[in-house]
Design an enzyme around this catalytic site. Structure first.
Site, PDB file in Angstrom:
ATOM      1  N   HIS A 135       0.826  -1.210   0.000  1.00  0.00           N
ATOM      2  CA  HIS A 135       0.000   0.000   0.000  1.00  0.00           C
ATOM      3  C   HIS A 135       0.858   1.257   0.000  1.00  0.00           C
ATOM      4  O   HIS A 135       2.046   1.216   0.336  1.00  0.00           O
ATOM      5  CB  HIS A 135      -0.904   0.028   1.239  1.00  0.00           C
ATOM      6  CG  HIS A 135      -2.101  -0.865   1.117  1.00  0.00           C
ATOM      7  ND1 HIS A 135      -2.052  -2.211   1.369  1.00  0.00           N
ATOM      8  CD2 HIS A 135      -3.392  -0.595   0.782  1.00  0.00           C
ATOM      9  CE1 HIS A 135      -3.255  -2.741   1.191  1.00  0.00           C
ATOM     10  NE2 HIS A 135      -4.080  -1.788   0.827  1.00  0.00           N
ATOM     11  N   LYS A 139      -1.030   5.027   4.566  1.00  0.00           N
ATOM     12  CA  LYS A 139      -2.034   4.138   5.152  1.00  0.00           C
ATOM     13  C   LYS A 139      -1.855   4.072   6.671  1.00  0.00           C
ATOM     14  O   LYS A 139      -0.736   3.954   7.171  1.00  0.00           O
ATOM     15  CB  LYS A 139      -1.916   2.732   4.535  1.00  0.00           C
ATOM     16  CG  LYS A 139      -2.946   1.753   5.078  1.00  0.00           C
ATOM     17  CD  LYS A 139      -3.074   0.520   4.209  1.00  0.00           C
ATOM     18  CE  LYS A 139      -4.007  -0.511   4.811  1.00  0.00           C
ATOM     19  NZ  LYS A 139      -5.357   0.022   5.133  1.00  0.00           N
TER      20      LYS A 139
HETATM   21  N1  LIG Z   1     -12.881  -1.149   2.166  1.00  0.00           N
HETATM   22  C1  LIG Z   1     -12.221  -0.605   1.153  1.00  0.00           C
HETATM   23  O1  LIG Z   1     -12.434  -0.944  -0.028  1.00  0.00           O
HETATM   24  C2  LIG Z   1     -11.225   0.461   1.445  1.00  0.00           C
HETATM   25  C3  LIG Z   1     -10.969   0.803   2.736  1.00  0.00           C
HETATM   26  N2  LIG Z   1     -10.112   1.809   3.025  1.00  0.00           N
HETATM   27  C4  LIG Z   1     -10.019   2.171   4.435  1.00  0.00           C
HETATM   28  O2  LIG Z   1     -10.735   3.389   4.624  1.00  0.00           O
HETATM   29  C5  LIG Z   1     -10.153   4.147   5.686  1.00  0.00           C
HETATM   30  C6  LIG Z   1      -9.809   5.530   5.182  1.00  0.00           C
HETATM   31  O3  LIG Z   1      -8.812   5.460   4.206  1.00  0.00           O
HETATM   32  P1  LIG Z   1      -8.304   6.789   3.447  1.00  0.00           P
HETATM   33  O4  LIG Z   1      -9.442   7.488   2.801  1.00  0.00           O
HETATM   34  O5  LIG Z   1      -7.146   6.376   2.636  1.00  0.00           O
HETATM   35  O6  LIG Z   1      -7.800   7.652   4.699  1.00  0.00           O
HETATM   36  P2  LIG Z   1      -7.620   9.245   4.804  1.00  0.00           P
HETATM   37  O7  LIG Z   1      -6.740   9.478   5.973  1.00  0.00           O
HETATM   38  O8  LIG Z   1      -7.250   9.818   3.479  1.00  0.00           O
HETATM   39  O9  LIG Z   1      -9.100   9.753   5.124  1.00  0.00           O
HETATM   40  C7  LIG Z   1      -9.762   9.545   6.342  1.00  0.00           C
HETATM   41  C8  LIG Z   1     -10.598  10.799   6.596  1.00  0.00           C
HETATM   42  O10 LIG Z   1     -11.438  10.547   7.714  1.00  0.00           O
HETATM   43  C9  LIG Z   1     -11.448  11.706   8.505  1.00  0.00           C
HETATM   44  N3  LIG Z   1     -11.905  11.358   9.847  1.00  0.00           N
HETATM   45  C10 LIG Z   1     -11.191  10.818  10.866  1.00  0.00           C
HETATM   46  N4  LIG Z   1     -11.994  10.650  11.940  1.00  0.00           N
HETATM   47  C11 LIG Z   1     -13.224  11.078  11.579  1.00  0.00           C
HETATM   48  C12 LIG Z   1     -14.480  11.147  12.232  1.00  0.00           C
HETATM   49  N5  LIG Z   1     -14.623  10.753  13.505  1.00  0.00           N
HETATM   50  N6  LIG Z   1     -15.555  11.607  11.550  1.00  0.00           N
HETATM   51  C13 LIG Z   1     -15.440  12.018  10.278  1.00  0.00           C
HETATM   52  N7  LIG Z   1     -14.264  11.991   9.597  1.00  0.00           N
HETATM   53  C14 LIG Z   1     -13.177  11.508  10.242  1.00  0.00           C
HETATM   54  C15 LIG Z   1     -10.020  12.246   8.422  1.00  0.00           C
HETATM   55  O11 LIG Z   1      -9.943  13.609   8.795  1.00  0.00           O
HETATM   56  C16 LIG Z   1      -9.738  12.038   6.948  1.00  0.00           C
HETATM   57  O12 LIG Z   1     -10.147  13.142   6.160  1.00  0.00           O
HETATM   58  C17 LIG Z   1      -8.956   3.307   6.169  1.00  0.00           C
HETATM   59  O13 LIG Z   1      -9.359   2.502   7.242  1.00  0.00           O
HETATM   60  C18 LIG Z   1      -8.635   2.449   4.949  1.00  0.00           C
HETATM   61  O14 LIG Z   1      -7.957   1.287   5.274  1.00  0.00           O
HETATM   62  C19 LIG Z   1      -9.435   2.475   2.057  1.00  0.00           C
HETATM   63  C20 LIG Z   1      -9.616   2.148   0.757  1.00  0.00           C
HETATM   64  C21 LIG Z   1     -10.528   1.119   0.317  1.00  0.00           C
HETATM   65  O1  LIG Z   2      -5.961   2.065   3.216  1.00  0.00           O
HETATM   66  C1  LIG Z   2      -6.159   1.686   2.027  1.00  0.00           C
HETATM   67  O2  LIG Z   2      -5.732   2.307   1.059  1.00  0.00           O
HETATM   68  C2  LIG Z   2      -6.927   0.450   1.820  1.00  0.00           C
HETATM   69  N1  LIG Z   2      -7.457  -0.127   2.851  1.00  0.00           N
HETATM   70  C3  LIG Z   2      -8.225  -1.310   2.843  1.00  0.00           C
HETATM   71  C4  LIG Z   2      -7.502  -2.404   3.597  1.00  0.00           C
HETATM   72  O3  LIG Z   2      -6.846  -2.115   4.602  1.00  0.00           O
HETATM   73  O4  LIG Z   2      -7.614  -3.571   3.200  1.00  0.00           O
HETATM   74  C5  LIG Z   2      -8.661  -1.725   1.450  1.00  0.00           C
HETATM   75  C6  LIG Z   2      -7.630  -1.485   0.395  1.00  0.00           C
HETATM   76  O5  LIG Z   2      -6.594  -2.396   0.579  1.00  0.00           O
HETATM   77  C7  LIG Z   2      -7.127  -0.050   0.448  1.00  0.00           C
END
Ligand SMILES: NC(=O)C1=CN([C@@H]2O[C@H](COP(=O)(O)OP(=O)(O)OC[C@H]3O[C@@H](n4cnc5c(N)ncnc54)[C@H](O)[C@@H]3O)[C@@H](O)[C@H]2O)C=CC1
Ligand SMILES: O=C(O)C1=N[C@H](C(=O)O)C[C@H](O)C1
Length: 249
Positions: A135, A139
């Site tokens: 990643h 992350k």
């Molecule tokens: N399930 C999936 O397909 C995917 C999951 N993810 C997961 O999604 C999460 C976020 O990833 P990113 O967008 O890359 O992170 P990021 O750090 O770019 O964005 C997270 C956002 O959430 C905000 N935030 C934090 N606490 C908050 C709260 N209590 N209320 C509202 N907003 C809040 C932060 O200020 C930030 O803007 C991670 O856990 C990541 O692993 C990421 C990509 C795909």
């Molecule tokens: O943080 C990310 O970027 C992602 N988070 C998810 C994970 O932890 O599996 C999904 C994807 O891999 C992207």
């Protein structure tokens, strides 16, 4: 008769994923974005949202879910960090709201879901398997939720087949050299700028290896799954973990 659009709120709206979800919801004719909140903003600002999409942080997501369930709002969750204990708490909260749906997916990309499915199919034939997830270096967590979910699926498939993890004679000279162990599967995490989200599931057998690899090269890869989740969660009560349960796989 045309149905009214589903009213959608986004939590984590200024983040990498949240901002992409905001765009995707705005581009969907059958959905209407009614709120886009980020850290520090009052959840009352979600207004009359029917479904809230959460891509925030493992430390924040449970507080938001308690609020959403308490207020009768369906949730589609991509945020990572779900332990069995957290899932049990959510099931308990949802028991009091039988009409409400929460979908949690470790990965919303179709290819990642298929890779996990293929890995589960392969697992009973190969006692030796390792997962490498790669990643971007911003992350928040390691290992990825997807890698942990994959390892658990492999472990469960092996257990069902009565297969024990294969032999591994190596002793680690340095802590962490053999990665983390989840349900008998070694999981390794790589963090590099330039990457988005990637996973390799490697199996080894007699004179052969099998590698299943998935690459998300853009966050748009997660959007069809997220939108499908929004459209289905309103008529899917209870807790659903994994997009594979929503897709017709
Ligand atoms: N399930 C999936 O397909 C995917 C999951 N993810 C997961 O999604 C999460 C976020 O990833 P990113 O967008 O890359 O992170 P990021 O750090 O770019 O964005 C997270 C956002 O959430 C905000 N935030 C934090 N606490 C908050 C709260 N209590 N209320 C509202 N907003 C809040 C932060 O200020 C930030 O803007 C991670 O856990 C990541 O692993 C990421 C990509 C795909
Ligand atoms: O943080 C990310 O970027 C992602 N988070 C998810 C994970 O932890 O599996 C999904 C994807 O891999 C992207």
């Amino acid at each position: 008769m045309t149905e009214s659009p589903i009213r959608v709120g986004v939590l984590g709206a200024r983040g990498r994923m949240g901002a992409t979800v905001v765009q995707a919801v705005e581009g969907a004719e059958d959905l209407r974005l009614v709120a886009a909140l980020d850290a520090g903003e009052d959840l009352a600002g979600l207004g009359d949202a029917q479904v809230v999409v959460d891509f925030t942080h493992p430390d924040a997501v449970m507080g938001s879910l308690r609020h959403l369930i308490g207020h009768g709002v369906h949730a589609v969750v991509g945020t990572t960090g779900f332990t069995e204990q957290r899932l049990a708490e959510l099931r308990g909260l949802l028991a009091a709201k039988p009409e409400l749906g929460v979908l949690i997916a470790p990965n919303f990309a179709l290819g990642a879901v298929l890779a996990m499915r293929f890995a589960t199919q392969a697992a009973r034939f190969y006692p030796s398997a390792e997962v490498v997830e790669l990643h971007h270096n911003r992350k928040a967590d390691a290992p990825s939720g997807t890698a942990a979910h994959t390892a658990r699926m492999i472990g469960a498939a092996r257990a069902e087949a009565g297969l024990a993890p294969g032999p591994d004679a190596t002793t680690s000279e340095v802590d962490g050299a053999r990665g983390a162990e989840i349900d008998g599967v070694r999981v390794h995490s790589v963090r590099l700028p330039g990457l988005v989200a990637h996973e390799e599931i490697m199996f080894g057998g007699e004179g052969e290896t099998l590698t299943i690899r998935h690459d998300s090269i853009d966050r748009s890869s997660f959007m069809p799954g997220v939108l499908l989740g929004v459209r289905t969660v309103v008529s899917r009560p209870g807790l659903t973990v994994g997009l594979e349960n929503v897709l017709d796989l």
